[in-house]
Structures are given as structure tokens and as C-alpha cells.
Design a protein around this motif. Structure first.
Motif, PDB file in Angstrom:
ATOM      1  N   LYS A  12      22.252  33.541  17.934  1.00 47.16           N
ATOM      2  CA  LYS A  12      23.448  34.239  16.679  1.00 47.16           C
ATOM      3  C   LYS A  12      24.605  32.876  17.486  1.00 47.16           C
ATOM      4  CE  LYS A  12      22.397  37.984  16.380  1.00 47.16           C
ATOM      5  NZ  LYS A  12      22.665  39.857  16.231  1.00 47.16           N
ATOM      6  N   ALA A  13      25.618  32.998  16.886  1.00 50.40           N
ATOM      7  CA  ALA A  13      27.315  32.462  16.705  1.00 50.40           C
ATOM      8  C   ALA A  13      27.705  34.315  17.210  1.00 50.40           C
ATOM      9  CB  ALA A  13      28.102  32.329  15.582  1.00 50.40           C
ATOM     10  N   GLU A  14      28.448  34.017  18.308  1.00 51.60           N
ATOM     11  CA  GLU A  14      28.985  35.026  19.164  1.00 51.60           C
ATOM     12  C   GLU A  14      30.062  35.686  18.082  1.00 51.60           C
ATOM     13  OE1 GLU A  14      30.846  34.959  23.128  1.00 51.60           O
ATOM     14  OE2 GLU A  14      29.170  34.613  24.004  1.00 51.60           O
ATOM     15  N   THR A  15      30.225  37.067  17.972  1.00 52.77           N
ATOM     16  CA  THR A  15      31.312  37.660  17.248  1.00 52.77           C
ATOM     17  C   THR A  15      32.775  37.256  18.096  1.00 52.77           C
ATOM     18  OG1 THR A  15      30.590  39.725  17.679  1.00 52.77           O
ATOM     19  CG2 THR A  15      29.453  38.127  15.739  1.00 52.77           C
ATOM     20  N   ILE A  16      33.156  38.148  17.412  1.00 58.83           N
ATOM     21  CA  ILE A  16      35.144  37.626  18.349  1.00 58.83           C
ATOM     22  C   ILE A  16      34.623  38.717  19.021  1.00 58.83           C
ATOM     23  CG2 ILE A  16      37.587  38.129  17.988  1.00 58.83           C
ATOM     24  CD1 ILE A  16      37.759  36.791  15.772  1.00 58.83           C
ATOM     25  N   SER A  17      33.962  39.965  18.573  1.00 55.52           N
ATOM     26  CA  SER A  17      33.829  41.208  19.798  1.00 55.52           C
ATOM     27  C   SER A  17      32.905  41.436  20.871  1.00 55.52           C
ATOM     28  CB  SER A  17      33.022  42.736  18.355  1.00 55.52           C
ATOM     29  OG  SER A  17      32.837  42.463  17.895  1.00 55.52           O
ATOM     30  N   THR A  18      31.955  40.409  20.958  1.00 52.89           N
ATOM     31  CA  THR A  18      31.134  40.402  21.274  1.00 52.89           C
ATOM     32  C   THR A  18      31.687  39.647  22.468  1.00 52.89           C
ATOM     33  OG1 THR A  18      29.764  38.623  20.397  1.00 52.89           O
ATOM     34  CG2 THR A  18      29.387  40.576  19.676  1.00 52.89           C
ATOM     35  N   SER A  19      32.321  38.555  22.363  1.00 54.36           N
ATOM     36  CA  SER A  19      32.894  37.603  23.060  1.00 54.36           C
ATOM     37  C   SER A  19      33.965  38.467  23.679  1.00 54.36           C
ATOM     38  CB  SER A  19      33.606  36.782  22.367  1.00 54.36           C
ATOM     39  OG  SER A  19      34.206  35.403  23.089  1.00 54.36           O
ATOM     40  N   ARG A  20      34.987  39.470  22.980  1.00 50.61           N
ATOM     41  CA  ARG A  20      35.500  39.890  23.495  1.00 50.61           C
ATOM     42  C   ARG A  20      35.293  40.587  24.525  1.00 50.61           C
ATOM     43  NH1 ARG A  20      39.432  42.522  19.851  1.00 50.61           N
ATOM     44  NH2 ARG A  20      40.460  40.473  19.704  1.00 50.61           N
ATOM     45  N   LYS A  21      34.217  41.414  24.843  1.00 45.04           N
ATOM     46  CA  LYS A  21      33.247  42.078  24.716  1.00 45.04           C
ATOM     47  C   LYS A  21      32.668  41.832  26.828  1.00 45.04           C
ATOM     48  CE  LYS A  21      31.734  45.771  22.188  1.00 45.04           C
ATOM     49  NZ  LYS A  21      30.348  46.321  21.576  1.00 45.04           N
ATOM     50  N   ILE A  22      32.457  40.599  26.461  1.00 45.97           N
ATOM     51  CA  ILE A  22      32.067  39.482  27.311  1.00 45.97           C
ATOM     52  C   ILE A  22      33.031  39.060  28.373  1.00 45.97           C
ATOM     53  CG2 ILE A  22      30.634  37.401  28.039  1.00 45.97           C
ATOM     54  CD1 ILE A  22      28.896  37.689  25.701  1.00 45.97           C
ATOM     55  N   ASN A  23      34.030  38.814  27.657  1.00 44.63           N
ATOM     56  CA  ASN A  23      35.277  38.317  28.436  1.00 44.63           C
ATOM     57  C   ASN A  23      36.264  39.443  29.210  1.00 44.63           C
ATOM     58  OD1 ASN A  23      35.334  35.419  27.705  1.00 44.63           O
ATOM     59  ND2 ASN A  23      36.672  35.850  26.231  1.00 44.63           N
ATOM     60  N   GLU A  24      35.531  41.137  28.698  1.00 44.28           N
ATOM     61  CA  GLU A  24      36.157  41.740  29.517  1.00 44.28           C
ATOM     62  C   GLU A  24      35.956  41.819  30.670  1.00 44.28           C
ATOM     63  OE1 GLU A  24      36.578  44.771  26.826  1.00 44.28           O
ATOM     64  OE2 GLU A  24      38.665  44.191  25.871  1.00 44.28           O
ATOM     65  N   ALA A  25      33.767  42.255  30.498  1.00 42.36           N
ATOM     66  CA  ALA A  25      33.341  42.460  31.763  1.00 42.36           C
ATOM     67  C   ALA A  25      33.631  41.307  32.902  1.00 42.36           C
ATOM     68  CB  ALA A  25      31.701  42.149  31.564  1.00 42.36           C
ATOM     69  N   ILE A  26      33.420  40.401  32.441  1.00 41.18           N
ATOM     70  CA  ILE A  26      34.386  38.786  33.313  1.00 41.18           C
ATOM     71  C   ILE A  26      35.320  39.383  34.159  1.00 41.18           C
ATOM     72  CG2 ILE A  26      35.183  36.479  33.587  1.00 41.18           C
ATOM     73  CD1 ILE A  26      32.349  36.242  31.270  1.00 41.18           C
ATOM     74  N   ALA A  27      36.456  39.672  32.815  1.00 44.55           N
ATOM     75  CA  ALA A  27      37.708  39.961  33.961  1.00 44.55           C
ATOM     76  C   ALA A  27      37.689  41.343  34.920  1.00 44.55           C
ATOM     77  CB  ALA A  27      39.116  40.356  32.264  1.00 44.55           C
ATOM     78  N   LEU A  29      35.058  42.051  36.911  1.00 44.41           N
ATOM     79  CA  LEU A  29      33.839  42.190  38.150  1.00 44.41           C
ATOM     80  C   LEU A  29      35.360  40.477  38.410  1.00 44.41           C
ATOM     81  CD1 LEU A  29      31.277  41.099  39.400  1.00 44.41           C
ATOM     82  CD2 LEU A  29      31.205  39.065  38.144  1.00 44.41           C
ATOM     83  N   HIS A  30      35.490  40.056  37.969  1.00 35.39           N
ATOM     84  CA  HIS A  30      36.985  39.031  39.282  1.00 35.39           C
ATOM     85  C   HIS A  30      37.986  39.826  39.911  1.00 35.39           C
ATOM     86  CE1 HIS A  30      35.364  35.112  38.442  1.00 35.39           C
ATOM     87  NE2 HIS A  30      36.081  35.560  36.877  1.00 35.39           N
ATOM     88  N   GLU A  31      38.386  41.064  38.908  1.00 40.68           N
ATOM     89  CA  GLU A  31      39.300  42.335  39.582  1.00 40.68           C
ATOM     90  C   GLU A  31      38.740  42.848  40.550  1.00 40.68           C
ATOM     91  OE1 GLU A  31      42.556  45.914  38.364  1.00 40.68           O
ATOM     92  OE2 GLU A  31      41.416  44.949  36.836  1.00 40.68           O
ATOM     93  N   ARG A  32      37.625  43.113  40.679  1.00 45.50           N
ATOM     94  CA  ARG A  32      36.604  43.861  41.386  1.00 45.50           C
ATOM     95  C   ARG A  32      36.757  43.089  42.255  1.00 45.50           C
ATOM     96  NH1 ARG A  32      33.414  45.833  37.187  1.00 45.50           N
ATOM     97  NH2 ARG A  32      31.615  44.381  38.029  1.00 45.50           N
ATOM     98  N   ARG A  33      36.189  42.048  42.847  1.00 38.41           N
ATOM     99  CA  ARG A  33      36.084  41.318  43.302  1.00 38.41           C
ATOM    100  C   ARG A  33      37.542  40.671  44.494  1.00 38.41           C
ATOM    101  NH1 ARG A  33      31.914  36.061  40.964  1.00 38.41           N
ATOM    102  NH2 ARG A  33      29.980  37.626  41.411  1.00 38.41           N
ATOM    103  N   TYR A  34      38.568  40.474  43.923  1.00 37.19           N
ATOM    104  CA  TYR A  34      39.470  39.921  44.160  1.00 37.19           C
ATOM    105  C   TYR A  34      40.216  41.703  45.082  1.00 37.19           C
ATOM    106  CZ  TYR A  34      44.866  40.333  44.680  1.00 37.19           C
ATOM    107  OH  TYR A  34      46.457  39.919  44.904  1.00 37.19           O
ATOM    108  N   LEU A  35      39.923  42.868  44.079  1.00 36.72           N
ATOM    109  CA  LEU A  35      40.279  44.048  45.523  1.00 36.72           C
ATOM    110  C   LEU A  35      39.230  44.065  46.195  1.00 36.72           C
ATOM    111  CD1 LEU A  35      40.973  46.057  42.329  1.00 36.72           C
ATOM    112  CD2 LEU A  35      42.626  45.292  43.567  1.00 36.72           C
ATOM    113  N   ALA A  36      38.793  44.146  46.462  1.00 38.49           N
ATOM    114  CA  ALA A  36      37.724  44.141  47.910  1.00 38.49           C
ATOM    115  C   ALA A  36      37.717  42.958  48.529  1.00 38.49           C
ATOM    116  CB  ALA A  36      36.438  43.394  47.232  1.00 38.49           C
ATOM    117  N   ARG A  37      38.486  41.654  47.963  1.00 36.64           N
ATOM    118  CA  ARG A  37      39.031  40.392  49.433  1.00 36.64           C
ATOM    119  C   ARG A  37      40.122  40.284  49.717  1.00 36.64           C
ATOM    120  NH1 ARG A  37      37.811  37.309  52.500  1.00 36.64           N
ATOM    121  NH2 ARG A  37      38.900  35.268  52.831  1.00 36.64           N
TER     122      ARG A  37
END
Length: 70
Positions: A12-27, A29-37
Motif C-alpha cells: 500500500k502507498a504510505e500515508t503522510i502519518s505513517t511516513s512521519r512516524k517512520i522518519n521520527e523513529a529513524i531520527a 535512533l540516529h539521536e540515540r546512536r549519536y549520544l552514545a557515541r
């Protein structure tokens, strides 16, 4: 940064809300990795600074002892 998400053409095509949730989860994750580093680098710098203490070695009766320099 490379986009490593797979594209599912049959899905199915991604809706804006699901795309935003995925992007927030990725962001998050990147922030946790950055802080751990950053924590790791800070600890490493602290250990290096303490291990390179300004000491002099004194030999007393054949036993070498480190003494801090004044």
C-alpha cells in the motif's frame, strides 16, 4: 546518507502519518546512536587524560614507584 529502506511496489502507498512516524523513529535512533557515541568519546578522552598523568618514577631499594610531579 544512503537511503537503505526497501521499496515495496506491491504494498500500500504510505500515508503522510505513517511516513512521519517512520522518519521520527529513524531520527530517534540516529539521536540515540549519536549520544552514545558522544558518551563513549567523552569517557575515552577522560581516561586518556587521567592515564597520561604528570608522574615521575622513583627507584627505592630496587622498587620503582610513581610519584606525582609538583
Amino acid at each position: 546518507m544512503m537511503n537503505n529502506r526497501n521499496i515495496n511496489a506491491a504494498g500500500k502507498a504510505e500515508t503522510i502519518s505513517t511516513s512521519r512516524k517512520i522518519n521520527e523513529a529513524i531520527a530517534a535512533l540516529h539521536e540515540r546512536r549519536y549520544l552514545a557515541r558522544q558518551r563513549f568519546l567523552a569517557l575515552e578522552a577522560r581516561l586518556k587524560a587521567q592515564s597520561n598523568a604528570n608522574v615521575a618514577y622513583v627507584n627505592v631499594n630496587g622498587i620503582s614507584m610513581p610519584l606525582p610531579r609538583a
